[in-house]
Design a protein around this motif. Structure first.
Motif, mmCIF file in Angstrom:
data_model
loop_
_atom_site.group_PDB
_atom_site.id
_atom_site.type_symbol
_atom_site.label_atom_id
_atom_site.label_comp_id
_atom_site.label_asym_id
_atom_site.label_seq_id
_atom_site.Cartn_x
_atom_site.Cartn_y
_atom_site.Cartn_z
ATOM 1 N N PRO A 1 0.631 -1.257 -0.554
ATOM 2 C CA PRO A 1 0.026 -0.151 -0.145
ATOM 3 C C PRO A 1 0.849 1.308 0.095
ATOM 4 O O PRO A 1 1.900 1.260 0.665
ATOM 5 N N VAL A 2 0.811 2.079 -0.923
ATOM 6 C CA VAL A 2 1.215 2.637 -1.325
ATOM 7 C C VAL A 2 0.899 3.808 0.100
ATOM 8 O O VAL A 2 2.436 4.769 1.294
ATOM 9 N N LEU A 3 0.330 3.861 0.587
ATOM 10 C CA LEU A 3 -0.387 5.160 2.181
ATOM 11 C C LEU A 3 1.206 4.607 3.406
ATOM 12 O O LEU A 3 1.346 5.412 4.700
ATOM 13 N N ARG A 4 1.452 3.445 3.098
ATOM 14 C CA ARG A 4 2.736 2.977 4.320
ATOM 15 C C ARG A 4 3.790 3.720 4.179
ATOM 16 O O ARG A 4 3.903 3.385 4.776
ATOM 17 N N PHE A 5 3.788 4.409 2.626
ATOM 18 C CA PHE A 5 5.622 5.645 2.090
ATOM 19 C C PHE A 5 4.967 6.639 2.582
ATOM 20 O O PHE A 5 5.808 7.464 2.233
ATOM 21 N N ALA A 6 4.005 6.877 1.597
ATOM 22 C CA ALA A 6 3.306 8.712 2.045
ATOM 23 C C ALA A 6 2.060 8.559 2.408
ATOM 24 O O ALA A 6 1.511 8.058 2.000
ATOM 25 N N ASP A 7 1.869 10.227 1.896
ATOM 26 C CA ASP A 7 0.188 10.123 2.317
ATOM 27 C C ASP A 7 -0.221 10.702 0.802
ATOM 28 O O ASP A 7 -0.100 9.687 0.194
ATOM 29 N N TYR A 8 -1.581 10.341 1.138
ATOM 30 C CA TYR A 8 -2.727 10.472 0.289
ATOM 31 C C TYR A 8 -2.032 11.384 -1.107
ATOM 32 O O TYR A 8 -1.464 12.470 -1.204
ATOM 33 N N LEU A 9 -2.291 9.660 -1.886
ATOM 34 C CA LEU A 9 -1.421 10.398 -3.389
ATOM 35 C C LEU A 9 -2.316 10.561 -4.453
ATOM 36 O O LEU A 9 -2.249 10.154 -5.783
ATOM 37 N N GLY A 10 -3.842 10.151 -3.994
ATOM 38 C CA GLY A 10 -4.721 10.352 -5.464
ATOM 39 C C GLY A 10 -5.362 9.209 -5.301
ATOM 40 O O GLY A 10 -4.901 7.892 -4.551
#
Length: 271
Positions: free
Chosen positions: A168-177
């Motif tokens: 999951p992208v959210l594990r590495f960065a804030d919400y990106l769309g």
């Protein structure tokens, strides 16, 4: 005695003297509840029945229940059998094409493959890559490096192995769309420093031999070569996930099959 289906749990079904492997079959498709008449009440496992009226496993087999060779299971046909089939196939689902003229096959993540569902999640966007003859899918264990985020493993005992991590992208960065891009997560050097340890299990400082940026179908891919250990890593993002495609080999395999390993690595696409 009437027979009705019940939904409970699962138990292993062993077929003695059969060529079928041991399977774990959903009990809801094969456990029956006995409805004793006035003259045949059950007690303490008598006649293969429990006090509460459930048939034991031995009595079910004794009554001739056959899940692997019959199209009818206690009156369950058609759609019901499809559920049993789906249960048996969950997890590893074939996705390899036939060989092309050079003997290479393309793997595409099947739409039917489990994973990627739940509250706040969207299905995993399929990915694809190519491998030469002799490469096959191997089981994934949650004890592996990468844990439950390893979506797939392939290997050839003589040439090397590969894995796909879908995190999951959210594990590495804030919400990106709704459709994250690898550029939003960071430049190549930052991405490999942050996520390389996820792949090789150790710090990547001083091990990155090369970094390249490629674009295919409007999507950006970061490509890295590491040594040691010998590894080719491709990173990209799509939907709400980060994809890490890792091709690795020991020293002898690397020396003998580097062109094939590089071709495998360069073939990775999110489709």
């Amino acid at each position: 005695m009437g027979v009705t289906l019940f939904s409970v749990s699962t138990f292993p079904l062993r077929c003695s003297g059969s060529s079928f492997p041991r399977q774990s079959i959903p009990r809801r498709h094969l456990v029956a509840k006995a409805t004793p008449d006035d003259s045949h009440e059950s007690s303490n496992f008598k006649d293969g029945k429990l006090d509460d009226g459930f048939l034991t496993r031995r009595s079910v087999v004794g009554y001739g229940v056959s899940l692997l060779s019959s199209s009818t299971v206690l009156g369950v046909t058609g759609e019901g059998m499809a559920v049993v089939k789906q249960g048996l196939l969950a997890g590893r689902v074939p996705g390899l094409s036939d060989p092309d003229e050079q003997g290479w096959r393309t793997y595409r993540r099947p739409d039917e493959k489990s994973g990627g569902h739940g509250v706040g999640w969207s299905p995993i966007i399929p990915y694809a890559f190519s491998v030469p003859q002799g490469w096959e899918e191997v089981p994934v264990s949650i004890a592996d490096l990468g844990g439950t985020e390893i979506d797939l493993r392939f290997a050839n005992s003589k040439e090397g192995r590969l894995s796909v991590i879908v995190a999951p992208v959210l594990r590495f960065a804030d919400y990106l769309g709704e459709d994250a891009r690898i550029e939003q997560i960071g430049p190549p050097d930052r991405v490999i420093s942050a996520f390389g340890p996820e792949v090789i299990g150790e710090n990547v400082e001083g091990k990155v031999l090369s970094m390249n940026v490629a674009e295919h179908g409007g999507r950006t891919y970061y490509q890295f070569e590491l040594e040691p250990p010998h590894a080719l890593i491709t990173a990209t993002a799509a939907g709400n996930r980060l994809y890490l495609f890792n091709v690795t080999a020991n020293g002898l395999q690397w020396k003998r099959h580097y062109p094939e390993l590089k071709k495998i690595s360069d073939s990775f696409r999110v489709v």
